[in-house]
Design an enzyme around this catalytic site. Structure first.
Site, PDB file in Angstrom:
ATOM      1  N   ARG A 184      37.484  64.140  31.946  1.00  0.00           N
ATOM      2  CA  ARG A 184      38.912  64.026  32.189  1.00  0.00           C
ATOM      3  C   ARG A 184      39.491  63.119  31.112  1.00  0.00           C
ATOM      4  NH1 ARG A 184      42.303  60.938  36.868  1.00  0.00           N
ATOM      5  NH2 ARG A 184      44.285  61.811  36.221  1.00  0.00           N
ATOM      6  N   HIS A 213      48.864  64.532  35.554  1.00  0.00           N
ATOM      7  CA  HIS A 213      48.337  65.239  36.739  1.00  0.00           C
ATOM      8  C   HIS A 213      48.288  66.754  36.498  1.00  0.00           C
ATOM      9  CE1 HIS A 213      49.980  61.817  39.520  1.00  0.00           C
ATOM     10  NE2 HIS A 213      48.697  61.641  39.308  1.00  0.00           N
ATOM     11  N   ARG A 272      54.289  51.847  41.258  1.00  0.00           N
ATOM     12  CA  ARG A 272      55.185  52.150  40.131  1.00  0.00           C
ATOM     13  C   ARG A 272      56.563  52.543  40.639  1.00  0.00           C
ATOM     14  NH1 ARG A 272      51.301  56.426  37.469  1.00  0.00           N
ATOM     15  NH2 ARG A 272      49.538  55.429  38.462  1.00  0.00           N
ATOM     16  N   GLU A 304      40.612  68.344  41.201  1.00  0.00           N
ATOM     17  CA  GLU A 304      40.661  68.202  39.749  1.00  0.00           C
ATOM     18  C   GLU A 304      39.273  68.350  39.135  1.00  0.00           C
ATOM     19  OE1 GLU A 304      43.034  64.669  40.721  1.00  0.00           O
ATOM     20  OE2 GLU A 304      44.052  64.994  38.810  1.00  0.00           O
TER      21      GLU A 304
END
Ligand code: ADP
Length: 397
Positions: free
Chosen positions: A91, A180, A241, A384
């Site tokens: 990744r 993402h 965030r 993922e």
């Protein structure tokens, strides 16, 4: 074919060993606290768990330790020899504007990952360290990079450019990249399958709501806009965030004595659900607190849901026709109340949830919209690592 999927962070390496093309997970684990006094490995195989602690000075040593574990009798010896691993899928967070898909890693790909490190200083350097360690330990295996940014390479200029002086784009590559991507692509493809349509025949809004949160407008199977920008700070309210806010707030705070480092920490680590509630970045905790009457916990949840709703409206306008909304990520898969709040009062968009279905679809795939809903609403657990394993297999076979 055995494929190892690696997600190397600054102090951790998460891994999953796959048997492909079946997509079976043979073992998975997480090596944490690399570079600290004591590292910790949690390794799972055959519904068993093996944990051990040992000092792990760096990623190179960490990678060697993970490979030893895969062949170790104590940890189930899931493979006999590390040479059985034919490919490694990594990744990689930032591929800038150079990759529209996963790539076999060569010197050019390594150089690009290095080049984009200044746009993702917390992510690309450890990703690179993970790649180098895997190259050293498994020199015969094909190494593949899967970029978080790649699915968003189809976003048109009108959506990726900021209204800043054009030379900032030319000089510093300041533009929207989005993240993402592996997750948005995976759930978009899966939604098309569930709707029995071709992967390029669907218009979707995909909502990845975890600690980090982002949404994508997917037109004819391709990402045409996304909420995260140059960095993963823009867009939705996240665990810590802020997402979108008036950038002039930063100048105002600078005039009050905050420096760049303070502001960076403030926006990335102290804002979002944590900042509003003053208590937690975790939706589960906030849901509990709100149920006990904690007003700021409730406000944090309300602002979170409102922002997602607002983006659904925006992306509906962008897409023209909307076939389905997809929820994924820890919050998207589990937080039934948040999903209900996000989808409430949206008859103008043609969204109507089936409350019963919404309450029962937890941590699994399922349709949660009512028969009357023009737009289907799905929960699709993201995968993922599975998507990285599939890409790596395709490029290696
Ligand atoms: P990451 O982005 O780190 O992969 P996840 O996708 O696991 O994170 O999402 C973490 C978020 O999911 C946290 O806010 C957590 O509270 C939330 N979450 C997990 N389970 C539940 C649940 N049952 N109800 C509400 N929120 C949940």
């Amino acid at each position: 074919m055995k494929i190892l999927v690696i997600n190397a962070g600054s102090s951790s390496i998460k891994y999953q060993l796959y048997e492909m093309p079946q997509g079976t997970v043979i073992a998975k684990g997480n090596l944490e606290r690399i570079g600290e006094e004591m590292g910790k490995l949690t390794h799972q195989y055959d519904s068993q768990e093996y944990t051990t602690e040992t000092p792990v000075a760096d990623h190179e040593i960490g990678m060697a330790f993970i490979l030893e574990t895969l062949v170790s009798e104590k940890a189930g010896a899931v493979i006999k020899d590390i040479a059985e691993i034919q490919a490694v899928g990594h990744r990689v967070v930032h591929g800038g504007d150079e990759f529209s898909g996963s790539n076999i890693i060569d010197d050019n790909v390594l150089a690009s990952i290095e080049k984009f490190a200044d746009l993702a200083p917390l992510h690309n350097p450890p990703n690179l360290t993970g790649i180098r360690a895997a190259q050293h330990k498994l020199p015969k295996a094909t190494q593949v990079a899967c970029f978080d940014t790649a699915f968003h390479a189809s976003i048109p200029e009108v959506a990726y450019m900021y209204a800043l002086p054009y030379e900032l784009y030319e000089k510093y590559r300041v533009r929207r990249y989005g993240f993402h991507g592996t997750s948005h692509r995976y759930v978009a493809r899966r939604a098309a399958e569930l709707m029995k349509k071709g992967k390029y025949d669907v218009n979707l809004i995909t909502c990845h709501l975890g600690n980090g949160c982002s949404m994508a407008a997917v037109k004819n199977g391709k990402s045409v806009d996304t909420s995260m920008g140059l960095t993963p700070l823009e867009g939705l309210v996240m665990g810590t965030r802020s997402g979108d806010f008036d950038p002039a707030i930063l100048f105002y705070l600078a005039s009050k004595g905050y420096d760049i480092k303070d502001l960076n920490t403030l926006c990335n680590k102290k804002s979002g659900l944590l900042g509003i509630s003053g208590e937690s970045n975790d939706m589960r905790n906030l849901t509990e607190k709100a149920a006990q009457g904690d007003k700021r916990a409730q406000l944090a949840i309300d602002i979170f849901c409102y922002r997602v709703k607002k983006y659904i409206g925006t992306y509906t306008a962008v897409l023209g026709r909307l076939d389905a909304v997809v929820f994924t990520g820890g919050i998207g898969e589990n937080a039934t109340a948040a999903r209900a709040a996000i989808c409430s009062d949206m008859p103008q968009i043609g969204i109507e949830l089936d409350q019963k279905l919404n309450d029962t679809v937890l941590r699994r795939e399922g349709l949660i919209s009512s028969d009357n809903s023009d737009v289907a609403v799905y929960v699709i657990p993201t995968n993922e690592e599975g998507a990285i394993a599939a890409d790596t297999y395709e490029l290696t076979k």
